[in-house]
Design an enzyme around this catalytic site. Sequence first.
Site, PDB file in Angstrom:
ATOM      1  N   ALA A  73     -12.462 -16.030  -5.870  1.00  0.00           N
ATOM      2  CA  ALA A  73     -13.728 -16.754  -5.719  1.00  0.00           C
ATOM      3  C   ALA A  73     -14.762 -16.287  -6.733  1.00  0.00           C
ATOM      4  CB  ALA A  73     -14.259 -16.543  -4.295  1.00  0.00           C
ATOM      5  N   PRO A  74     -15.595 -17.180  -7.276  1.00  0.00           N
ATOM      6  CA  PRO A  74     -15.738 -18.604  -6.939  1.00  0.00           C
ATOM      7  C   PRO A  74     -14.805 -19.551  -7.700  1.00  0.00           C
ATOM      8  CG  PRO A  74     -17.444 -17.961  -8.487  1.00  0.00           C
ATOM      9  CD  PRO A  74     -16.643 -16.737  -8.226  1.00  0.00           C
ATOM     10  N   GLY A  75     -13.726 -19.020  -8.279  1.00  0.00           N
ATOM     11  CA  GLY A  75     -12.689 -19.929  -8.778  1.00  0.00           C
ATOM     12  C   GLY A  75     -12.690 -20.185 -10.273  1.00  0.00           C
ATOM     13  N   GLY A  76     -13.528 -19.463 -11.031  1.00  0.00           N
ATOM     14  CA  GLY A  76     -13.574 -19.725 -12.478  1.00  0.00           C
ATOM     15  C   GLY A  76     -12.202 -19.586 -13.113  1.00  0.00           C
ATOM     16  N   CYS A  88     -15.140  -6.724 -15.211  1.00  0.00           N
ATOM     17  CA  CYS A  88     -16.246  -6.960 -16.133  1.00  0.00           C
ATOM     18  C   CYS A  88     -17.141  -5.724 -16.133  1.00  0.00           C
ATOM     19  CB  CYS A  88     -17.006  -8.229 -15.766  1.00  0.00           C
ATOM     20  SG  CYS A  88     -17.681  -8.226 -14.114  1.00  0.00           S
ATOM     21  N   ALA A 148      -8.048 -12.329  -6.194  1.00  0.00           N
ATOM     22  CA  ALA A 148      -9.484 -12.182  -5.878  1.00  0.00           C
ATOM     23  C   ALA A 148     -10.196 -13.297  -6.636  1.00  0.00           C
ATOM     24  CB  ALA A 148      -9.969 -10.803  -6.298  1.00  0.00           C
ATOM     25  N   ASP A 177      -8.481 -10.138 -10.732  1.00  0.00           N
ATOM     26  CA  ASP A 177      -9.787 -10.056 -11.390  1.00  0.00           C
ATOM     27  C   ASP A 177     -10.649  -9.273 -10.399  1.00  0.00           C
ATOM     28  OD1 ASP A 177     -11.713 -10.644 -13.324  1.00  0.00           O
ATOM     29  OD2 ASP A 177     -12.428 -12.388 -12.204  1.00  0.00           O
ATOM     30  N   ARG A 211     -17.731 -17.139  -0.185  1.00  0.00           N
ATOM     31  CA  ARG A 211     -17.353 -17.345  -1.593  1.00  0.00           C
ATOM     32  C   ARG A 211     -16.186 -18.315  -1.701  1.00  0.00           C
ATOM     33  NH1 ARG A 211     -19.276 -13.520  -5.422  1.00  0.00           N
ATOM     34  NH2 ARG A 211     -17.360 -13.641  -6.629  1.00  0.00           N
TER      35      ARG A 211
HETATM   36  N1  SAM Z   1     -11.985 -14.403 -10.398  1.00  0.00           N
HETATM   37  C1  SAM Z   1     -13.287 -14.877  -9.988  1.00  0.00           C
HETATM   38  C2  SAM Z   1     -13.754 -15.937 -10.953  1.00  0.00           C
HETATM   39  O1  SAM Z   1     -13.306 -15.957 -12.094  1.00  0.00           O
HETATM   40  O2  SAM Z   1     -14.558 -16.795 -10.556  1.00  0.00           O
HETATM   41  C3  SAM Z   1     -14.264 -13.761  -9.847  1.00  0.00           C
HETATM   42  C4  SAM Z   1     -13.783 -12.675  -8.918  1.00  0.00           C
HETATM   43  S1  SAM Z   1     -14.962 -11.408  -8.607  1.00  0.00           S
HETATM   44  C5  SAM Z   1     -14.914 -10.483 -10.046  1.00  0.00           C
HETATM   45  C6  SAM Z   1     -14.114 -10.404  -7.487  1.00  0.00           C
HETATM   46  C7  SAM Z   1     -13.787 -11.021  -6.162  1.00  0.00           C
HETATM   47  O3  SAM Z   1     -13.065 -10.058  -5.411  1.00  0.00           O
HETATM   48  C8  SAM Z   1     -14.961 -11.423  -5.297  1.00  0.00           C
HETATM   49  O4  SAM Z   1     -14.912 -12.810  -5.057  1.00  0.00           O
HETATM   50  C9  SAM Z   1     -14.759 -10.664  -3.989  1.00  0.00           C
HETATM   51  O5  SAM Z   1     -15.034 -11.448  -2.848  1.00  0.00           O
HETATM   52  C10 SAM Z   1     -13.305 -10.339  -4.064  1.00  0.00           C
HETATM   53  N2  SAM Z   1     -12.883  -9.165  -3.287  1.00  0.00           N
HETATM   54  C11 SAM Z   1     -13.569  -8.066  -2.962  1.00  0.00           C
HETATM   55  N3  SAM Z   1     -12.801  -7.250  -2.232  1.00  0.00           N
HETATM   56  C12 SAM Z   1     -11.609  -7.847  -2.108  1.00  0.00           C
HETATM   57  C13 SAM Z   1     -10.430  -7.525  -1.440  1.00  0.00           C
HETATM   58  N4  SAM Z   1     -10.289  -6.397  -0.763  1.00  0.00           N
HETATM   59  N5  SAM Z   1      -9.422  -8.417  -1.510  1.00  0.00           N
HETATM   60  C14 SAM Z   1      -9.533  -9.593  -2.197  1.00  0.00           C
HETATM   61  N6  SAM Z   1     -10.638  -9.939  -2.845  1.00  0.00           N
HETATM   62  C15 SAM Z   1     -11.658  -9.077  -2.787  1.00  0.00           C
END
Ligand code: SAM
Length: 458
Positions: free
Chosen positions: A113-116, A233, A111, A180, A140
């Site tokens: 995006a946005p790639g951090g 988080c 998961a 994440d 994203r």
């Molecule tokens: N790891 C990212 C970073 O450090 O920039 C932040 C990730 S954010 C906490 C969670 C991500 O989970 C979102 O980008 C969202 O689009 C994605 N997400 C939500 N439901 C999901 C699913 N069923 N499968 C994969 N990703 C999912």
Amino acid sequence: MIDLPPLFVSRMKRLLGEGEFAAFQEALRSRPQIGLRVNALKISAQDFAARSPFALEPVPWCPAGFRVVDGSRPGKHPYHAAGLYYLQEPSAMTPAEVLAPRPGERVLDLAAAPGGKTTHLASLMRNEGLLIANDVQPKRVHEMTNNLDRWGARNISVLVEQPRRLAERLGAFFDRVLLDAPCSGEGMFRKDYSARKTWTPNHVARCARIQAGLIHTAARLVRPGGYLLYSTCTFAPEEDEGTIGQFLEKHPEFGVVPLEAKHGFEHARPEWADAPPAVAGALRLWPHKIPGEGHFIALLRRRDDTLPATLPALRPAPPKGEMRALYDRFVEETMRREPALRSRLAVFGNRLYALPEGLPDLKGLRVERFGWWLGTFKTGRFEPAHSLALAIEAEDAVERVNFAADDPDARRYLHREPLPSPGPDGWVLVTVDGFPLGWAKRVQGTLKSRAPRWLGRV
Ligand code: SAM
């Protein structure tokens, strides 16, 4: 300021007790931490600290991490456009450090995006091995590809897939998987007021259900002996200890790898979610205990001995015929050395990629980037991609124009303004203090910026 949701307050008071809750609430009223993580693919943390235009304090748990302590805005600086760092608050620097991928491994950021965290994993892998960044939200993912282009890693493939489809297609293939997870975002209440607005107990319960499905799927993608890192988080026990506790019940083949509670981190609280005692090996990061936002991190290891998935590799498809001639001419005129091994080149549509080592056949999956995007074949020419410029050394380009970081022309270039530039016509690599910033085309003494439009907006 939007108040903390009352039901959140009563729950946190109950968990922490009145005394500690007061310190916690005080921390949530203070300013959020601004952090940046230096890109070891381009510059060491020490060298960056020595030339940093911002006042920095090291982040003790991340050798490349710093807090920005002078109120400056590093996102606007040309070094950001050159991918020398990623803006990331300090707690978000823990998951990749703890997962600790090694060069040459197969790593999945499920998961992403946005790639951090993908950029962090990429720096630790030093361009060796395979890193797949996946997310379900195309918008994203678009933002992520911009961030990854700037980062300049050469071993990342980007997918836009449902995790379930990845598990069906790839199986137990990865040495390390990062989940994440999407969460209720309580740990971001200080930074992001919209998280306060959308918070409800139902939202927490919904997130916990989504996480239970995602972690189950993530587990299928880990090879025996491999690692799964689960992070959120949020402070909500249902989404943290609760998710891990229920997962362990259903997956006896996984165990918690106990993490050391140092730097002010604290162990997780299984008793808050009726979870098994082993869950205490996970970590909670509290904003009143460390200079960072709220986070939860659990490292799990798969310990059964089923066989890892072996998958057919994606076969390189080097350019042929006219495409080959166009690419050869570009390399000869523009580059001092081949950017990528010829044996790893692959054409998909009109794009040319260099494939990461060990990339499996991705047939049937939605691929946004097969690997390092080198450029695009257009009628009668090969046009280099921004991601090519940002992942080479300045010395690799025949023609270069350098700007000092404080030269207004660096910003003019990023805003795509034409600039006078004597020299031969053709592709020019533009650099800032010697670090690649992007391409320009010189035509009769004028440098025409090819910086992507999004770069000028950052
Ligand atoms: N790891 C990212 C970073 O450090 O920039 C932040 C990730 S954010 C906490 C969670 C991500 O989970 C979102 O980008 C969202 O689009 C994605 N997400 C939500 N439901 C999901 C699913 N069923 N499968 C994969 N990703 C999912």
